[in-house]
Write a protein that holds these residues in place. Structure first.
Motif, mmCIF file in Angstrom:
data_model
loop_
_atom_site.group_PDB
_atom_site.id
_atom_site.type_symbol
_atom_site.label_atom_id
_atom_site.label_comp_id
_atom_site.label_asym_id
_atom_site.label_seq_id
_atom_site.Cartn_x
_atom_site.Cartn_y
_atom_site.Cartn_z
ATOM 1 N N GLY A 113 0.941 -0.983 0.022
ATOM 2 C CA GLY A 113 -0.083 -0.003 -0.100
ATOM 3 C C GLY A 113 0.824 1.241 0.005
ATOM 4 N N GLU A 114 0.506 2.296 -0.597
ATOM 5 C CA GLU A 114 0.970 3.528 -0.685
ATOM 6 C C GLU A 114 1.222 4.150 0.675
ATOM 7 O OE1 GLU A 114 0.765 8.108 -2.564
ATOM 8 O OE2 GLU A 114 -0.417 6.434 -3.403
ATOM 9 N N PRO A 115 0.469 4.050 1.726
ATOM 10 C CA PRO A 115 0.810 4.439 3.253
ATOM 11 C C PRO A 115 2.059 3.880 3.665
ATOM 12 C CG PRO A 115 -1.407 4.271 2.870
ATOM 13 C CD PRO A 115 -0.946 3.817 1.863
ATOM 14 N N ALA A 116 2.220 2.582 3.549
ATOM 15 C CA ALA A 116 3.165 1.628 3.900
ATOM 16 C C ALA A 116 4.468 2.188 3.401
ATOM 17 C CB ALA A 116 2.919 0.194 3.809
ATOM 18 N N VAL A 117 4.556 2.598 2.018
ATOM 19 C CA VAL A 117 5.612 2.560 1.150
ATOM 20 C C VAL A 117 6.101 4.186 1.617
ATOM 21 C CG1 VAL A 117 6.526 3.486 -0.884
ATOM 22 C CG2 VAL A 117 5.340 1.436 -0.651
ATOM 23 N N ARG A 118 5.139 5.011 1.905
ATOM 24 C CA ARG A 118 5.428 6.426 2.654
ATOM 25 C C ARG A 118 6.161 6.375 3.851
ATOM 26 N NH1 ARG A 118 3.561 10.976 0.303
ATOM 27 N NH2 ARG A 118 2.025 10.664 -1.491
ATOM 28 N N GLN A 119 5.510 5.402 4.860
ATOM 29 C CA GLN A 119 5.971 5.314 5.906
ATOM 30 C C GLN A 119 7.638 4.651 6.008
ATOM 31 O OE1 GLN A 119 3.963 2.477 8.881
ATOM 32 N NE2 GLN A 119 5.061 3.387 10.539
ATOM 33 N N LEU A 120 7.828 3.731 5.133
ATOM 34 C CA LEU A 120 9.192 3.252 4.719
ATOM 35 C C LEU A 120 10.216 4.076 4.300
ATOM 36 C CD1 LEU A 120 8.241 -0.212 3.125
ATOM 37 C CD2 LEU A 120 9.396 -0.084 5.197
ATOM 38 N N ALA A 121 9.718 5.118 3.580
ATOM 39 C CA ALA A 121 10.788 5.915 2.896
ATOM 40 C C ALA A 121 10.906 7.184 3.850
ATOM 41 C CB ALA A 121 9.845 6.662 1.731
ATOM 42 N N HIS A 122 10.056 7.274 4.868
ATOM 43 C CA HIS A 122 10.147 8.415 6.050
ATOM 44 C C HIS A 122 11.087 7.792 6.807
ATOM 45 C CE1 HIS A 122 9.603 11.530 8.828
ATOM 46 N NE2 HIS A 122 9.497 10.715 9.769
ATOM 47 N N ARG A 123 11.026 6.417 7.257
ATOM 48 C CA ARG A 123 11.986 6.019 8.263
ATOM 49 C C ARG A 123 13.367 5.723 7.815
ATOM 50 N NH1 ARG A 123 9.146 1.618 9.569
ATOM 51 N NH2 ARG A 123 10.117 0.243 8.304
ATOM 52 N N ALA A 124 13.538 5.275 6.287
ATOM 53 C CA ALA A 124 14.847 5.280 5.661
ATOM 54 C C ALA A 124 15.362 6.624 5.489
ATOM 55 C CB ALA A 124 14.817 4.884 4.530
ATOM 56 N N ARG A 125 14.813 7.716 5.243
ATOM 57 C CA ARG A 125 15.430 8.904 5.026
ATOM 58 C C ARG A 125 15.958 9.536 6.451
ATOM 59 N NH1 ARG A 125 10.940 11.283 3.430
ATOM 60 N NH2 ARG A 125 11.207 10.585 1.400
ATOM 61 N N GLN A 126 15.155 9.458 7.509
ATOM 62 C CA GLN A 126 15.462 9.641 8.989
ATOM 63 C C GLN A 126 16.814 9.054 9.409
ATOM 64 O OE1 GLN A 126 12.371 9.022 11.406
ATOM 65 N NE2 GLN A 126 12.090 11.302 11.709
ATOM 66 N N HIS A 127 16.694 7.768 9.112
ATOM 67 C CA HIS A 127 17.920 6.967 9.396
ATOM 68 C C HIS A 127 19.299 7.495 8.545
ATOM 69 C CE1 HIS A 127 19.923 3.081 10.617
ATOM 70 N NE2 HIS A 127 20.574 3.278 9.569
#
Length: 249
Positions: free
Chosen positions: A88-102
């Motif tokens: 799902g797109e919300p899950a992808v956005r969450q993955l992207a946000h977490r990766a970017r912060q990391h």
């Protein structure tokens, strides 16, 4: 294709858990103009292939890394990435946000220009060869870290070495490990200058330094695993005057 890539990343990560000693990315021979273009595009590319950035990306999960690269490097939309991954797109956005912060939390805070980086590298190697511990300690930050990737194929510390004094003493002690007829050349590796230790048979060590905003060495990456020199093995010592620094034992 994206799912196959993720599966491959997972297999590689599983193999890396049994890797002997610190793991570092393979050195990638890049080109001199990478850091000097006016539009900034090549600067972004240079940063994306830097050893420091590749080490950071390796700390992401395979799924986070896939989302981060598809979004940040290839500018795919979240909807497109969701379609690639079957999520799902919300899950992808969450993955992207977490990766970017990391990535932002761990990426280098300072990127010196190539000439400065090479100058510090030359000073560092000269101090190593002269056994000048005081000079080495001055060049290093107090919490400097050395990682040596031997992969179990060559003699190397099994764990990172921390602290200016310990790192300096390691290099002074390692002078006797230079192979006969060794020369050092400076090549653009992973978007930044690197010292390549060469014999007529080819490269056997690549060294790259990361600096802080006070021009002190924060991290030292040494790659000695011969399996990682596939892409640079054609390199042999240059005969051009001034292009190499001869190493004496």
């Amino acid at each position: 294709m994206t799912r196959l890539a993720i599966d491959r990343l997972r297999r590689i990560r599983a193999r890396r858990e049994t890797y002997v000693g610190p793991w570092l990315p393979e050195p990638l021979l890049t080109t001199e103009p990478l850091l000097t273009t006016e539009d900034g595009d090549d600067v972004e590319y240079a940063e994306s292939v830097s050893l420091a950035m590749l080490v950071v990306l390796e700390t992401l999960s395979p799924l986070e890394r896939a989302v981060f690269v598809l979004r940040e490097a290839f500018a795919f939309s979240y909807a497109e990435i969701a379609d690639f991954l079957g999520r799902g797109e919300p899950a992808v956005r969450q993955l992207a946000h977490r990766a970017r912060q990391h990535v932002q939390a761990r990426r280098p805070r300072f990127e010196p220009d190539a000439d400065l980086r090479r100058a510090v590298t030359e000073r560092f190697l000269a101090a190593c060869l002269n056994g000048d511990i005081d000079e080495l300690v001055q060049l290093l930050t107090p919490d400097a870290t050395l990682k040596v990737d031997g992969g179990g194929k060559v003699r190397a510390p099994r764990n990172p070495i921390h602290g200016a004094d310990r790192v300096a003493r390691f290099f002074v002690g390692a002078r006797g490990g230079l192979l006969p007829d060794t020369r050092v050349e400076y090549h653009e590796m992973n978007g930044a200058p690197a010292a390549v230790f060469l014999t007529p048979a080819g490269p056997y060590t690549v060294a790259q330094l990361d600096l802080d905003d006070r021009q002190r060495i924060v991290d030292i990456h040494l790659i000695g695993n011969p399996d990682k020199f596939t892409g640079i093995r054609p390199l042999t010592p240059s005969s051009q005057p001034g292009c190499t620094v001869e190493m004496s034992r």
